[in-house]
Design an enzyme around this catalytic site. Sequence first.
Site, PDB file in Angstrom:
ATOM      1  N   ASP A 120       0.832  -1.208   0.000  1.00 32.33           N
ATOM      2  CA  ASP A 120       0.000   0.000   0.000  1.00 32.33           C
ATOM      3  C   ASP A 120       0.868   1.261   0.000  1.00 32.33           C
ATOM      4  OD1 ASP A 120      -3.014  -1.163   1.172  1.00 32.33           O
ATOM      5  OD2 ASP A 120      -1.233  -2.378   1.270  1.00 32.33           O
ATOM      6  N   GLU A 151       1.221  -6.540  -5.165  1.00 33.66           N
ATOM      7  CA  GLU A 151       0.826  -5.660  -6.266  1.00 33.66           C
ATOM      8  C   GLU A 151       2.013  -4.928  -6.893  1.00 33.66           C
ATOM      9  OE1 GLU A 151      -2.806  -3.603  -6.025  1.00 33.66           O
ATOM     10  OE2 GLU A 151      -2.138  -1.900  -7.221  1.00 33.66           O
TER      11      GLU A 151
HETATM   12  O1  TRH Z   1       4.531  -6.208   0.497  1.00 31.65           O
HETATM   13  P1  TRH Z   1       3.490  -6.804  -0.372  1.00 31.65           P
HETATM   14  O2  TRH Z   1       3.115  -8.164  -0.076  1.00 31.65           O
HETATM   15  O3  TRH Z   1       2.236  -5.881  -0.347  1.00 31.65           O
HETATM   16  C1  TRH Z   1       0.918  -6.373  -0.329  1.00 31.65           C
HETATM   17  C2  TRH Z   1       0.183  -6.152  -1.595  1.00 31.65           C
HETATM   18  O4  TRH Z   1       0.256  -4.846  -2.035  1.00 31.65           O
HETATM   19  C3  TRH Z   1      -1.276  -6.523  -1.404  1.00 31.65           C
HETATM   20  O5  TRH Z   1      -2.004  -6.266  -2.562  1.00 31.65           O
HETATM   21  C4  TRH Z   1      -1.835  -5.732  -0.268  1.00 31.65           C
HETATM   22  O6  TRH Z   1      -3.143  -6.026  -0.048  1.00 31.65           O
HETATM   23  C5  TRH Z   1      -1.022  -6.049   0.956  1.00 31.65           C
HETATM   24  O7  TRH Z   1       0.324  -5.684   0.712  1.00 31.65           O
HETATM   25  C6  TRH Z   1      -1.539  -5.312   2.153  1.00 31.65           C
HETATM   26  O8  TRH Z   1       3.999  -6.783  -1.901  1.00 31.65           O
HETATM   27  P2  TRH Z   1       4.141  -5.577  -2.949  1.00 31.65           P
HETATM   28  O9  TRH Z   1       2.801  -5.081  -3.373  1.00 31.65           O
HETATM   29  O10 TRH Z   1       5.030  -6.040  -3.990  1.00 31.65           O
HETATM   30  O11 TRH Z   1       4.857  -4.416  -2.147  1.00 31.65           O
HETATM   31  C7  TRH Z   1       6.194  -4.453  -1.774  1.00 31.65           C
HETATM   32  C8  TRH Z   1       6.792  -3.060  -1.859  1.00 31.65           C
HETATM   33  O12 TRH Z   1       8.069  -3.061  -1.270  1.00 31.65           O
HETATM   34  C9  TRH Z   1       6.971  -2.603  -3.300  1.00 31.65           C
HETATM   35  O13 TRH Z   1       6.727  -1.209  -3.392  1.00 31.65           O
HETATM   36  C10 TRH Z   1       8.432  -2.873  -3.578  1.00 31.65           C
HETATM   37  C11 TRH Z   1       9.016  -2.574  -2.226  1.00 31.65           C
HETATM   38  N1  TRH Z   1      10.315  -3.197  -1.941  1.00 31.65           N
HETATM   39  C12 TRH Z   1      11.412  -2.376  -1.833  1.00 31.65           C
HETATM   40  O14 TRH Z   1      11.318  -1.155  -2.017  1.00 31.65           O
HETATM   41  N2  TRH Z   1      12.605  -2.940  -1.515  1.00 31.65           N
HETATM   42  C13 TRH Z   1      12.751  -4.286  -1.359  1.00 31.65           C
HETATM   43  O15 TRH Z   1      13.886  -4.748  -1.091  1.00 31.65           O
HETATM   44  C14 TRH Z   1      11.595  -5.120  -1.516  1.00 31.65           C
HETATM   45  C15 TRH Z   1      11.742  -6.601  -1.371  1.00 31.65           C
HETATM   46  C16 TRH Z   1      10.397  -4.544  -1.795  1.00 31.65           C
END
Ligand code: TRH
Length: 398
Positions: free
Chosen positions: A35, A293
Amino acid sequence: MLLSKKTHLEQETSTSDNSRPSWDIFSTVVDNYGDIGVCWRLARQLVAEHALKVRLWTDDLFSFQKINPEIDPRLPVQVSRGVEIRQWAESNIAVEPADVVIEAFACELPAAYVAAMAKSGRRHAWVNLEYLSAERWVDSHHGLPSPHPQLPLIKYFFFPGFSPSTGGLLVEKNRLEQRALFQADIQLRTAFWQELGIPVPEKNEVRISLFCYSNNSASTLFAAWAEAANPVTCLVPEGVATKQISAFFGRPYSGVGNLFKKGSLIVRVLPFLEQDNYDKLLWACNFNFVRGEDSFVRAQWAARPMVWQIYPQEAGAHWPKLKAFLDRYCADLPQSTAAVLTPFFEACNGRDAGVPDWESLWRHHATLEKHAQKWANRLIKKEDLTTKLVNFCNNKLK
Ligand code: TRH
């Protein structure tokens, strides 16, 4: 410290153009990072590409700090990359509402803020930014109004998506050009690995990033990679697949910097990277496992073969969403490749106790790589989410 950040805030916000609409983006951290990850990308892009004045409200500055190390979780107000970051707290919320108000993922605005919007005597564009889905129904729901039951306000639903009649996907201007440059330039990639303190890939090495939810398929994958003909390096962010790592390698997991070896496989535990550096990690790897996402979208822009673990929902509500994406993604793949990729995706999502068959999938690697490039090139032809959202909101303010 507080004082110096405030001075910085005053300097940055005083340069904004008052003739342009102001924006407030509200985000709660339900769990994980998606989010705030989406909202942070959106906020940055609004400032950098549309020269807008943006406040980003979040209830969890600690999670935010993981993906943006500039954040000081003790500060109620601070500026990062030209975005005013505000801690979403009762004490902080008594402000003049912005012209455009984004309620991310139905996070529900504070009642006092909504009342202030109704009282302001100005027009507001109030938008609920929804979760991304590849399902067809999104086309007809994107942009629908929802009048407030008591107040003279209308909230609109804005759905990200894959077809032109949705709100599109988040992607910065020139992002694909930057990616192509990075992927073509050995010096840029070498500098990136050096910055992370990781050796550059050996000849024939397969480098894989693994960002997943707790999942048994990780153990199956480790076993397949340990037996692989080529060396495999798997890069895992801290806190991810911890149980599977310690069980497979038979020793405790203590976090960042850990290195585990078995057969052809090396697993390295990385710290969470700053968001743009995470993008580069996806660009630099041969294969990416992503989730939720935002990393899912970024893996598509990386134009590398990928597998998506969807955020699991109650009563299996996520399965039609996974299918909807696979239907689109596999439409132009040769039947033989789709027939291997689909069960692989499903197994990685824990469907019907399936087991991901890496060896079979890897045989289709060259096809998947070409497809990933075509897919990204096709998606980028559509208008990006931020531009669509800006136009949508400007229309509502007229
Ligand atoms: O962390 P998530 O599992 O987030 C989830 C989904 O958004 C889901 O739809 C929602 O309902 C839930 O949260 C509450 O996976 P996502 O969406 O890939 O988000 C991870 C974020 O972290 C993304 O912006 C990329 C960032 N990130 C970094 O900046 N550095 C990193 O090293 C990693 C591994 C991720």
